[in-house]
Design a protein around this motif. Structure first.
Motif, mmCIF file in Angstrom:
data_model
loop_
_atom_site.group_PDB
_atom_site.id
_atom_site.type_symbol
_atom_site.label_atom_id
_atom_site.label_comp_id
_atom_site.label_asym_id
_atom_site.label_seq_id
_atom_site.Cartn_x
_atom_site.Cartn_y
_atom_site.Cartn_z
ATOM 1 N N UNK A 1 0.834 -1.203 0.000
ATOM 2 C CA UNK A 1 0.000 0.000 0.000
ATOM 3 C C UNK A 1 0.874 1.261 0.000
ATOM 4 N N UNK A 2 1.932 1.259 0.800
ATOM 5 C CA UNK A 2 2.816 2.425 0.851
ATOM 6 C C UNK A 2 3.520 2.646 -0.483
ATOM 7 N N UNK B 1 0.988 4.180 -2.838
ATOM 8 C CA UNK B 1 0.750 5.584 -2.508
ATOM 9 C C UNK B 1 1.911 6.458 -2.977
ATOM 10 N N UNK B 2 3.131 5.985 -2.726
ATOM 11 C CA UNK B 2 4.310 6.737 -3.159
ATOM 12 C C UNK B 2 4.338 6.876 -4.681
ATOM 13 N N UNK B 3 4.013 5.787 -5.367
ATOM 14 C CA UNK B 3 4.000 5.814 -6.829
ATOM 15 C C UNK B 3 2.945 6.795 -7.330
ATOM 16 N N UNK B 4 1.785 6.809 -6.715
ATOM 17 C CA UNK B 4 0.725 7.736 -7.115
ATOM 18 C C UNK B 4 1.171 9.180 -6.939
ATOM 19 N N UNK B 5 1.801 9.478 -5.841
ATOM 20 C CA UNK B 5 2.283 10.839 -5.594
ATOM 21 C C UNK B 5 3.315 11.246 -6.643
ATOM 22 N N UNK C 1 3.975 17.286 1.490
ATOM 23 C CA UNK C 1 2.687 17.877 1.878
ATOM 24 C C UNK C 1 1.568 17.262 1.051
ATOM 25 N N UNK C 2 1.781 17.152 -0.251
ATOM 26 C CA UNK C 2 0.785 16.547 -1.137
ATOM 27 C C UNK C 2 0.506 15.100 -0.743
ATOM 28 N N UNK C 3 1.547 14.376 -0.441
ATOM 29 C CA UNK C 3 1.381 12.978 -0.045
ATOM 30 C C UNK C 3 0.550 12.882 1.239
ATOM 31 N N UNK C 4 0.830 13.748 2.181
ATOM 32 C CA UNK C 4 0.081 13.730 3.434
ATOM 33 C C UNK C 4 -1.382 14.116 3.203
ATOM 34 N N UNK C 5 -1.624 15.075 2.337
ATOM 35 C CA UNK C 5 -2.997 15.487 2.055
ATOM 36 C C UNK C 5 -3.771 14.391 1.321
ATOM 37 N N UNK C 6 -3.097 13.695 0.429
ATOM 38 C CA UNK C 6 -3.760 12.648 -0.339
ATOM 39 C C UNK C 6 -3.996 11.394 0.477
ATOM 40 N N UNK C 7 -3.028 11.011 1.287
ATOM 41 C CA UNK C 7 -3.086 9.733 1.992
ATOM 42 C C UNK C 7 -2.880 9.965 3.479
ATOM 43 N N UNK C 8 -3.924 10.315 4.164
ATOM 44 C CA UNK C 8 -3.816 10.501 5.613
ATOM 45 C C UNK C 8 -3.684 9.152 6.279
#
Length: 111
Positions: free
Chosen positions: A61-62, A65-69, A103-110
């Motif tokens: 999952x991580x 998420x990283x790939x999506x960002x 910041x974007x990663x944190x906003x997208x994937x809390x």
């Protein structure tokens, strides 16, 4: 006729001996290389998997998420480059993307 057969047999045996020696030398080289690798690997810490990446549902999952960002930031930068003139805006976009990525990663994937 018999001398000719004996000469050919001796030639075949000689070629076979050369091939056998070459195979033995190659096997010895492979064994020395494997021994060197084992010696070097003994200095390294053990890894849980072959690739060294963590496996499991959470790690997958991580990674997703990283790939999506990263894909979103790359798409943004690719869109900025042809839509602007010069090099300043694309360069600024790269710098802002690098700084805003966490910041974007944190906003997208809390969490």
């Amino acid at each position: 006729m018999s001398k000719e057969r004996a000469r050919r047999r001796e030639e075949r045996l000689r070629e076979q001996a050369v091939l056998t020696a070459a195979r033995a030398a190659e096997a010895e080289r492979r064994e020395r290389r494997a021994a060197r690798r084992r010696a070097l690997a003994s200095w390294l810490p053990e890894r849980s998997s072959r690739t060294g990446r963590p496996s499991g549902v959470i790690a997958e999952r991580e990674r997703r998420q990283r790939t999506t960002t990263v894909v979103l930031l790359v798409v943004l930068n690719v869109l900025v480059a042809p839509l602007t003139d010069g090099w300043a805006w694309p360069a600024l976009s790269l710098v802002v993307s690098a700084l805003a990525a966490p910041v974007l990663h944190t906003l997208l994937f809390r969490r």
